[in-house]
Enzyme design. Structure first.
Site, short mmCIF file in Angstrom:
data_model
loop_
_atom_site.label_atom_id
_atom_site.label_comp_id
_atom_site.label_asym_id
_atom_site.label_seq_id
_atom_site.Cartn_x
_atom_site.Cartn_y
_atom_site.Cartn_z
N HIS A 69 55.96 102.11 37.46
CA HIS A 69 57.41 102.85 37.42
C HIS A 69 57.29 103.46 38.80
CE1 HIS A 69 57.03 102.87 32.67
NE2 HIS A 69 56.96 101.75 33.07
N ALA A 70 58.49 103.10 39.61
CA ALA A 70 58.55 103.77 40.77
C ALA A 70 60.07 104.00 41.31
CB ALA A 70 57.99 102.92 41.89
#
Ligand code: FAD
Ligand code: SF4
Lengths: 219, 512
Positions: B449-450
């Site tokens: 998750h970025a």
């Protein structure tokens, strides 16, 4: 005119260099792996590291070499971008030769990892894995991750742990009328609208037949 | 190639020469965000060309083996890591982007997340209530629904039982899956065709609505005319080898960048530092660092069966973490088992009795950057520092997972964290997880998750886009991937990215 001492010095230096070269690169079996990417010395290191990480016996699971780890890693290194493959090989080189500088415990500990006995190899891995210095732990966990992926590629391991993939018939969905397999031309798309189905939602049965790649070939 | 046949898909084998096309809108990237925009605009009658660097995958292209699967579906073979504090992070290279390999978890962030966005980033009209219609539209389209009990499997249901025993709220995870069979192989591609990844959901619909989806095309530059984005250009790339060949150019009235938060900043930088007067392009990189614990039960769990991630608890979001169940290819999970030698083999023999649960943490203090490499490569240089206070949050999460495991009847847990015991056998022993002072490097953490690398901000001097994804200082340029989040979502990001993209599509359609 070189003196006799100079000649002696050159000779001794050459011998030392030769000895050093032998310690680092020599004395390995000659065969390459199936993908032909890794050299024999790298495969020898992987075999030693695989069996130190996954030794024979102790449970129904095979050893690292029985699980085919070195050949798997050879194929894997061939499949990754070359810079990443290079870094992996550097990792193998580092661990294989670190004991030439920092000797493993016990007699004859200043040898390559693959030339150490089983106890010494274990002690070396423990040193890397338990180090209070983060980069050393990172080196160990990277090596172990690669070996572990190889271990779990063995269908026998997966079957023993009830993790083998089941056979699943993929229903034809609309997308299958649009895309060919990777690299193929759209003219190879074999499905038509009459083939369309939908996901069943039926839970996979525990005793469902296994995927051919994971099934026991002996039945 | 003709630019006139609307509603089509093109694959690598079809490119024979250089080409140009015209469109109203060119969308770069077919992940969840780009696909929503492509469909919404095509459905409104706009001429849409969507470009994707990866190929489409069919079930026969899926690799069961985790490592080989990663080397086909992920950028940098799935081995991308940050510098600074090392955290592995993956980005897909495939039609459908991350949706092809992700666990299909769809969660709406709670209101306090959006309130934080509005308060701290001078944003208006981006409360949960403002976004709910967009969440609703995506939810209806994809059939997002809670994971049915029949396909949960023991490793998910035990989490529910542990939470129930402690009075902690938990719920079946809502996912974009229809007809899930509980194979637990979302990571290597859903052979059951149940997961509604973009390649089998939004993109076929976009194509039917007239969009042209061109795969195996790497966009290398955004073109401009004065203050206006006017198209993109790049090259054909061979699947897997990445070898470049023919050139292409797409001229368009508007350019939508949805290449992902680690790729869009690179494209902007390589296009002459575009849209970066604020200096924020490629900055503020945030992750949800994740940590998983393995618990071993007295009875068989058979973790191979069950939806990949079927249960979650949102009870600790305000404390900074979310708890979930987790499955991935055995090889990927086994990396977490401590030790080596006979100890390791003995532990592995317990896998049929084990479940794996994880926490993802909101780490606003842990920031990084995305920078371009020199030369032609579009792979990013990532840096990131795990803040020591955020490390304590993750430690707190570990303790909560331990509690749930023991409440569910686990006989031991394996935290896999440096500095705490490798095995913990009771809740009393687990107290060390609560009291330990963690160093950021104690964890073997990872995050897929970025976000935040082209963040939205009401003030053009402090952000790259406005809340609709419009670049502050360029006309006709929209950014719609998770890079535009001003701060992390505290929950899995895909659904929020799609809801925001849905709203951006409407704004862009009005503008064309
Ligand atoms: C293994 C894994 C599991 C995950 N699980 C979940 C989950 O369950 N729930 C959730 O909410 N999130 C999950 N995530 C995260 C989620 O998948 C991402 O947040 C989401 O995919 C981001 O969408 P995006 O459209 O911003 O970018 P991406 O999905 O990354 O899509 C960007 C696309 O652009 C393409 N592209 C990039 N550069 C170029 C270029 N130069 N030219 C052409 N094309 C280009 C890429 O190939 C890619 O297909 C997971 C991620 C991974 C990797
Ligand atoms: S758990 Fe299996 S069947 Fe369900 S969506 Fe994931 S891959 Fe498909």
């Amino acid at each position: 005119m070189p003196s006799a001492w100079d000649l002696w010095a050159v000779l001794i230096a050459a011998l030392l260099l030769g000895w050093g070269w032998w310690r680092v690169f020599g004395g390995f079996p000659r065969a390459r792996g199936p993908a032909g990417v890794l050299a024999a010395r790298e495969l020898a290191f992987l075999a030693a590291a695989a069996d130190a990480t996954y030794p024979e016996g102790g449970s129904a699971l095979p050893s690292g070499t029985q699980a085919g780890i070195p050949a798997y890693v050879d194929r894997y290194v061939a499949s990754v971008p070359s810079t990443i493959g290079f870094l992996m090989r550097l990792l193998f080189f580092l661990i294989e030769h670190a004991t030439l500088l920092f000797a493993a415990p016990g007699g004859g500990g200043r040898r390559r990892f693959s030339s150490l006995n089983a106890e010494q190899r274990s002690a070396v891995l423990e040193g890397w894995g338990e180090s209070s210095w983060y980069p050393r732990r990172l080196v160990f966990s990277s090596l172990r991750a690669i070996l572990t992926m190889g271990f779990f590629s063995d269908p026998a391991v997966l079957r023993t742990l009830h993790l083998a993939a089941k056979r699943i018939e993929s229903p034809v969905v609309e997308a299958d009328l649009l895309y060919p397999a990777v690299g193929a031309h759209p003219s190879t798309i074999a499905h038509g609208p009459e083939d369309l189905g939908s996901p069943s939602g039926v839970p996979l049965a525990a005793d469902a037949p296994l995927h051919p790649d994971h099934a026991d070939p002996t039945g | 190639m003709s630019g006139s046949d609307r509603g089509a898909v093109r694959v690598f084998a079809e490119y024979e020469r250089d080409f140009t096309e015209q469109a109203d809108v060119v969308v770069v990237g077919s992940g969840p965000c780009g696909s929503v925009v492509a469909y919404e605009l095509a459905a409104r009658g706009k001429r849409v060309v969507l470009l994707e660097e990866g190929p489409p995958f069919t079930p026969q292209d899926f690799e069961l083996d985790g490592a080989f699967s990663m080397s086909r579906t992920m950028r940098e073979a799935g081995l991308r890591t940050t510098r600074g504090t090392v955290i592995p992070t993956m980005q897909a290279i495939a039609l459908g982007g991350g949706s092809l390999v992700n666990s299909a978890i769809c969660v709406r962030p709670p209101d306090f997340v959006f309130e934080g966005w509005e308060e701290n980033f001078e944003i208006e009209g981006t409360r949960r209530a403002d976004l709910d219609p967009h969440f609703d539209a995506v939810e209806a389209f994809l059939g997002i629904a809670p994971t049915p009990d029949e396909v949960q499997g023991q490793r998910n249901l035990l989490f529910r039982d542990g939470c129930d025993a402690l009075g902690i709220d938990s719920e079946p995870i809502a996912r974009n899956a229809r007809g899930c069979r509980g194979s637990g192989e979302c990571f290597t591609g859903c052979r059951s065709r149940a997961k509604q990844s973009m390649d089998i959901s939004y993109l076929p619909a976009a194509i039917h609505a007239g969009a042209r989806v061109l795969t195996s095309l790497q966009v290398q530059e955004v073109l401009t005319e004065g203050r206006r984005a006017s198209g993109v250009r790049g090259q054909v790339v061979e699947p897997f080898s990445g070898r470049r060949s023919h050139r292409f150019q797409i001229d368009a009235k508007a350019v939508v960048l949805a290449a992902g938060c680690m790729a869009t900043p690179i494209l902007l930088s390589k296009s002459g530092n575009l849209a970066n007067r604020s200096g924020q392009v490629g900055r503020n990189l945030q992750f949800h660092p994740g940590i998983a614990i393995l618990g071993v039960f007295p009875e068989k769990v058979d973790p191979g069966f069950g939806a990949t991630q079927g249960y979650q608890s949102l009870a600790f979001l305000r404390e900074g973490f979310k708890l979930e169940t987790l499955w991935a290819p055995a090889a990927v999970l086994a990396v977490r088992f401590p030790g080596y030698g006979h100890d390791l083999k003995t532990r592995l023999a317990e896998v049929p009795y084990a479940a794996n649960w994880d926490a993802i943490a909101s780490c606003h203090r842990s920031l990084g950057t995305v920078r371009p490499k020199r030369g032609a490569s579009l792979d990013p240089i990532l840096t990131w520092r795990f803040h020591s206070e955020d490390a304590q949050v993750l430690g707190g999460a570990l303790y909560q997972i331990a509690r749930i495991f023991f409440a569910a009847g686990a006989r031991k847990i394996l935290p896999g964290v440096y500095g705490v015991p490798g095995e913990i056998h009771s809740i009393e022993e687990a107290d060390v997880l609560r009291t330990h002072r963690y160093a950021p490097t104690d964890f073997v953490t990872a995050s897929n998750h970025a976000f935040c690398t082209t963040r939205m901000h009401g003030d053009p001097a402090k952000g790259v886009v406005d809340p609709r994804g419009r670049a502050h200082e360029m006309d006709g340029l929209f950014l719609v991937d998770t890079g535009i989040f001003p701060r992390c979502t505290s929950v899995n990001p895909m659904f929020t990215g799609m809801a925001l993209a849905h709203r951006s599509a409407a704004a862009l359609a009005d503008q064309l």
